[in-house]
Design an enzyme around this catalytic site. Structure first.
Site, PDB file in Angstrom:
ATOM      1  N   ASP A 137       0.754  -1.348   0.139  1.00 21.23           N
ATOM      2  CA  ASP A 137       0.235  -0.004   0.019  1.00 21.23           C
ATOM      3  C   ASP A 137       0.945   1.179   0.011  1.00 21.23           C
ATOM      4  OD1 ASP A 137      -2.765   1.142   0.400  1.00 21.23           O
ATOM      5  OD2 ASP A 137      -1.974   1.867   2.252  1.00 21.23           O
ATOM      6  N   GLU A 167       1.813  -0.535  -4.793  1.00 20.50           N
ATOM      7  CA  GLU A 167       0.635   0.585  -5.471  1.00 20.50           C
ATOM      8  C   GLU A 167       1.423   1.829  -5.655  1.00 20.50           C
ATOM      9  OE1 GLU A 167      -3.215   2.998  -3.861  1.00 20.50           O
ATOM     10  OE2 GLU A 167      -1.821   2.652  -2.383  1.00 20.50           O
TER      11      GLU A 167
HETATM   12  C1  GLC Z   1      -3.957   3.364  -0.872  1.00 16.90           C
HETATM   13  C2  GLC Z   1      -5.247   2.449  -0.679  1.00 16.90           C
HETATM   14  C3  GLC Z   1      -6.501   3.402  -0.292  1.00 16.90           C
HETATM   15  C4  GLC Z   1      -6.164   3.738   1.002  1.00 16.90           C
HETATM   16  C5  GLC Z   1      -4.754   4.636   1.150  1.00 16.90           C
HETATM   17  C6  GLC Z   1      -4.308   5.184   2.420  1.00 16.90           C
HETATM   18  O1  GLC Z   1      -4.224   4.143  -1.717  1.00 16.90           O
HETATM   19  O2  GLC Z   1      -5.572   1.774  -1.686  1.00 16.90           O
HETATM   20  O3  GLC Z   1      -7.640   2.548  -0.083  1.00 16.90           O
HETATM   21  O4  GLC Z   1      -7.080   4.935   1.490  1.00 16.90           O
HETATM   22  O5  GLC Z   1      -3.846   3.800   0.459  1.00 16.90           O
HETATM   23  O6  GLC Z   1      -4.035   3.790   3.011  1.00 16.90           O
END
Ligand code: GLC
Length: 539
Positions: free
Chosen positions: A207, A266
């Site tokens: 993440d 991500e």
């Molecule tokens: C990422 C996740 C999202 C979350 C953010 C903060 O972007 O996909 O859902 O709100 O991280 O952890």
């Protein structure tokens, strides 16, 4: 399945609150996922990535983790997790879990200890506490903005009752950022990775993989909060070079297991060249391709992102993603003028157009070499639920903006499994943590199963053909018929050549002579209809 299964894998994202609810409390759970894994196996995906199910106050859908080594009772137990993995592996499905290293929940024992400790203490040193500016320290330490609106600093009250230091949170105030300069933080995450690896997970989705390190001294920043393609040079919050040290370290841990485990970032960077750095041979296995996710369905833009991705991906396979739990679903997005969750409220959508374009874009994505990510319900052609009453919404994006920004609840409502029943087979009690629209019944798994031409059956066929023709391993070249509204590529692997034709305009286009239909999203047999795609065998 090869040791390098991830290179061409189709990975299905499960949002555990909304997949299937075995205990009937209105929130999905791990036993619910286990009970429905056969749906994923018959769909034909290779792996499942499960969004966070760890103990959490759920201020941000579980991306606010209070304990990284357990399962929230709402989702089940560690034994339920073991059962899930065992069943998945029986079905030859790999399992990836989410790891959230940029921030913890404010309910995490570390943060609670920090609040109870003095400025300058070891407990505060795990987070980014700073004194405020101004005569009484009552202004935030810098001008950074949080992703979920407002300043990215919150002031705490010290033990003596006086207003005290401030802590940094790039997201909600319930998500304090960790200080990755601190070796204790680094070591803790090594241990967390090993905990889940030892339980048998096949990999991690990381993440906010571009967070963690901030510019030294935390200076003011005059740009917008978001990292965008307009940003030239380093950004103070995102994509700092030092994040790569962490991934090199983690790669060594993953490689110490056999077969080696994987990580996918991500990595929401707008520049494919910066993206490629995450998948250098000693770092991540995959970096999610956000420029592809952010595309408008315009042929020249689509082709440009595909070409640029393939040109910069280096030795790693590319990834392709059209949907996740943070964006409006493709059916809604592609039928709408202002399609982003950060838009001020929702613009009307043309559902028929959105559905056609979404399926055509799905067929495009699944014909590309590399790995593809699907989000639960994408195989059903689900739209967002735009009818959620304000008082039922839960996303901090909505709540923190005072309801001005629509947020992400619309793409997170529970999955429909059956055409009837109050929660359409999500559970048997009729409770659902977000309301499900009645129209989901007609798009449920049971309603589409075995129905020729349904989105679900088209998906199954696409995934079968993708595997049979080894499209995930192919070499992609532009095809001569690429022009105007048409995206056209040849995917070649060994002696199998597949022509991908996507018509993103309204008028039908001719199919090149000698091309033999494998599958078409318009179901026709003459020229390819507007807003449709087809795969064709060519000599
Ligand atoms: C990422 C996740 C999202 C979350 C953010 C903060 O972007 O996909 O859902 O709100 O991280 O952890």
């Amino acid at each position: 399945m090869s040791v390098q299964w991830w290179r061409d894998a189709v990975i299905y994202q499960v949002y555990p609150k909304s997949f299937a609810d075995a205990d009937g409390d209105g929130v999905g759970d791990l036993p619910g996922i286990t009970a429905h894994l056969d749906h994923l196996a018959t769909l034909g995906v290779d792996a499942v990535w499960i969004s966070p199910f760890y103990p959490s106050p759920q201020r941000d859908g579980g991306y606010d983790v209070a304990d990284y080594r357990d399962v929230d009772p709402m989702f089940g137990t560690l034994a339920d997790f073991d059962a899930l993995i065992a069943r998945a592996h029986e079905l030859s499905l790999k399992v990836m879990v989410d790891i959230v290293p940029n921030h913890t929940s404010s309910a995490h024992p570390w943060f609670q200890a920090a609040l109870a400790s003095e400025p300058g203490s070891r407990a505060r040193g795990r987070y980014l506490f700073r004194d405020g500016r101004g005569p009484n320290g009552d202004e935030p330490p810098n001008n950074w903005l949080a992703a979920f609106t407002g300043p990215s600093w919150t002031r705490v009250t010290e033990q003596d009752g006086r207003p005290g230091q401030w802590y940094l949170h790039l997201f909600d105030s319930s998500q304090p950022d960790l200080d990755w300069e601190n070796p204790e933080v680094v070591e803790e995450f090594d241990a967390i990775l090993r905990f889940w690896l030892d339980r048998g997970v096949d990999g991690f989705r990381v993440d906010v993989a571009i967070g963690m390190f901030k510019e030294d001294g935390l200076p003011d920043w005059d740009g917008s909060h978001w990292y965008s393609s307009d940003v030239e040079g380093p950004h103070p919050m995102w994509d700092r070079d030092r994040v790569h040290d962490i991934y090199r370290r983690w790669r060594r841990i993953l490689d110490s297991y056999y077969p080696p485990r994987v990580m996918a970032g991500e990595s929401a960077v707008p520049h494919p060249e910066r993206l490629a750095l995450y998948t250098r041979p000693d770092e991540m296995h995959q970096a999610m391709n956000f420029p592809f996710l952010w595309l408008r369905p315009v042929a020249s833009e689509v082709a440009a992102v595909i070409d640029r991705t393939l040109a910069t991906a280096g030795s790693a396979p590319s990834t392709w993603v059209l949907s996740n739990h943070d964006v409006r679903r493709p059916v809604t997005r592609f039928g709408s003028e202002d399609p982003w969750v950060h838009a001020d409220r929702v613009t009307p959508t043309d559902r028929a157009l959105g559905s056609r374009v979404a399926l055509a874009m799905d067929a495009l994505m699944l014909a590309l070499p590399g790995s593809a990510y699907l989000y639960q319900g994408q195989e059903l052609g689900l739209p967002d639920n735009d009818e959620i009453p304000d008082q039922a919404r839960q996303d901090p994006v909505f709540l923190n903006s005072g309801g001005r920004v629509i947020g992400r609840d619309g793409c997170r409502v529970p999955m429909p499994w059956t055409p009837d029943g109050p929660t359409l087979g999500f559970n048997t009690t009729g409770d659902a943590w977000l309301p499900m629209p009645a129209e989901y019944g007609a798009r449920s798994v049971a309603a589409q199963q075995g129905v020729p031409g349904s989105t679900l059956e088209v998906y199954r066929q696409l995934l079968r053909l993708r595997r049979a023709r080894a499209l995930g391993h192919g070499r992609l070249v532009r095809h001569a018929s690429m022009e105007g509204d048409v995206v056209a590529y040849l995917n070649e692997s060994a002696n199998v050549r597949t022509l991908l034709l996507v018509n993103l305009g309204p008028s039908p286009v001719a199919i090149p002579a000698g091309a033999e239909t494998l599958i078409r999203t318009d179901g026709g047999d003459g020229p390819l209809a507007g807003y449709s795609a087809g795969w064709f065998a060519v000599a």
